[in-house]
Design a protein around this motif. Sequence first.
Motif, mmCIF file in Angstrom:
data_model
loop_
_atom_site.group_PDB
_atom_site.id
_atom_site.type_symbol
_atom_site.label_atom_id
_atom_site.label_comp_id
_atom_site.label_asym_id
_atom_site.label_seq_id
_atom_site.Cartn_x
_atom_site.Cartn_y
_atom_site.Cartn_z
ATOM 1 N N GLU A 45 41.249 39.540 37.575
ATOM 2 C CA GLU A 45 39.799 39.502 37.736
ATOM 3 C C GLU A 45 39.206 40.822 38.216
ATOM 4 N N GLY A 46 39.970 41.916 38.071
ATOM 5 C CA GLY A 46 39.442 43.222 38.416
ATOM 6 C C GLY A 46 38.732 43.861 37.232
ATOM 7 N N MET A 47 38.274 45.106 37.438
ATOM 8 C CA MET A 47 37.526 45.805 36.388
ATOM 9 C C MET A 47 38.424 46.598 35.457
ATOM 10 N N ALA A 101 29.215 38.655 43.384
ATOM 11 C CA ALA A 101 30.015 37.459 43.642
ATOM 12 C C ALA A 101 30.100 36.534 42.429
ATOM 13 N N ILE A 102 29.296 36.784 41.405
ATOM 14 C CA ILE A 102 29.298 35.922 40.218
ATOM 15 C C ILE A 102 30.571 36.171 39.420
ATOM 16 N N PRO A 103 31.368 35.132 39.138
ATOM 17 C CA PRO A 103 32.595 35.321 38.351
ATOM 18 C C PRO A 103 32.280 35.903 36.976
ATOM 19 N N GLY A 104 33.233 36.669 36.462
ATOM 20 C CA GLY A 104 33.061 37.262 35.144
ATOM 21 C C GLY A 104 32.725 38.738 35.168
ATOM 22 N N GLU A 170 43.202 37.805 49.006
ATOM 23 C CA GLU A 170 44.051 36.627 49.029
ATOM 24 C C GLU A 170 43.447 35.436 48.291
ATOM 25 N N VAL A 171 42.126 35.363 48.143
ATOM 26 C CA VAL A 171 41.481 34.237 47.454
ATOM 27 C C VAL A 171 40.962 34.710 46.095
ATOM 28 N N SER A 172 39.897 35.491 46.089
ATOM 29 C CA SER A 172 39.397 36.122 44.861
ATOM 30 C C SER A 172 38.445 37.229 45.271
ATOM 31 N N TRP A 173 38.347 38.237 44.403
ATOM 32 C CA TRP A 173 37.429 39.343 44.692
ATOM 33 C C TRP A 173 36.012 38.824 44.902
ATOM 34 N N HIS A 174 35.612 37.883 44.096
ATOM 35 C CA HIS A 174 34.232 37.398 44.155
ATOM 36 C C HIS A 174 33.970 36.588 45.419
ATOM 37 N N ALA A 175 35.010 35.933 45.962
ATOM 38 C CA ALA A 175 34.847 35.261 47.255
ATOM 39 C C ALA A 175 34.566 36.282 48.349
#
Length: 495
Positions: A45-47, A101-104, A170-175
């Motif tokens: 989920e990175g760039m 914070a929006i996924p995608g 540890e959870v997600s970048w967007h979190a």
Amino acid sequence: MGADDRARHPRGLTTLVLTELWERFSLYGMAAILVTFLAASPASEGMGLSAGTAEAVEGVYMAMISLLALPGGWLADRVLGARRAVLYGGLVIMAGHTAMAIPGNLGVWPGLVLITVGTGLLKPNISAMVGRLYAAGDEQRRDAGYSLFYMGINIGGTLSPLLVGYLGEEVSWHAGFGAAAIGMAIGLIQYAAGGRHFPDAEDRPCQPLTAGERRRALRATLGTLSAVALLFAVCGLCGALDIDAITFGLTIVAVIVPAAYLALMLRSPKITAQERARLKSYVWLFAAATVFWMIYDQFGSELNLFAAEKTDRHILGWEVPASWMQCLPSFFVILLAPLFAAFWTRRGRSMPTPLKFGLALILVGASFFVMAAASSIASGGVKVAVFWLIGTYLLQVTGELFLSPVGLSVTTRLAPKAFANQMMGVWFLAAATGDAIGGQLPRIGQSVLSQSNNFLWQGALALVVGGALIRYTRKLSAVMDEQTATTQEVTVAAA
């Protein structure tokens, strides 16, 4: 006024300290994971940017925050008033973190732009509001109030990587980005609730635009935006519009704007011959500060990636998130500032400003010699102990406490009378220029040098500049007509 009244701070100070704490929480928390997020693969989920490009983005992002403080202060003085400027700035910052914070990842670039604009609007004006809470002549309480304010900055900078960094890695970048948005929201809620404690004058611009000035400002803004849009369109049609080109372009802007600003001041007929001589000496200090921040502010980019990829962060079988290393600079400021306050009081007054700047550069240069050694060890595929980074940050923060509070003071003392209100903004431009250049150096260096040698030459540059300042301390101090350090240096060091 009784003793209790003299000791008590205005109630608005608590509101401003907490607003700044949460704003720095959101900014430093997001910055702690930004470069690793940008460099992470799309699968995680990175760039998916190269490490060099990710560092360049981080550098120009931090540079634009400092650069936009100038128009942010102007908007408050001429259009919005300080209270609304801080409120609107915080709302724009929160919107930026929310977009990220929006996924995608579709909201990443708009989010960075929003955070940059909002911070440029909030940061200079909330700092100015602190000073205006106190009556003229109430210098002792004002200085103490700024100490509390700056302590809030460092508390936010210490805590934010722990939460935002953990969630991001540890959870997600967007979190993580969402946690930064929530932090800014908390700051805004308490800011709005405490607004009744601010002077009524903060609701109004101190120098409102006349109707003619408003029309000219609107035309200039529309013309600038049109020129930027045209430039982007031409670059897009030529196939030259990519992230690397944009970061290079913004770096050029960050170099040209301060140089042009200082040149205009030096040529202004409004300053006296003595002020011009002092301003010329200030240019050397400005250049030295640029070199310092060029190295120091790589803690969020190059050193952050080094922590993530080449540092053994295991403690009792658990791997500490790399972003937690970003707590160290703010923590060391809190730890060392009281010691420096005592030092300035007892011995610092006998040290000329160029000498302090020179020592700061030698310390930050030495920190990159430490990193050169650590990188050389890690080049063999062995992760180095975390103490290499701890030692690096300790050297850098010690250097910061020699330079940063002193820079604020000397800027005030050497400012020409005609540019007294603008010179503080000029000082922050040194950080903008240094951040932008520092963001480009890893990418440029990687093409011709090893990481170890890249650290080495930057450290050597800082040592040379620091040594030159120490060598010419007496001459520069004479031009500056410098006798002793000021109370402001002692106070800000305590922050």
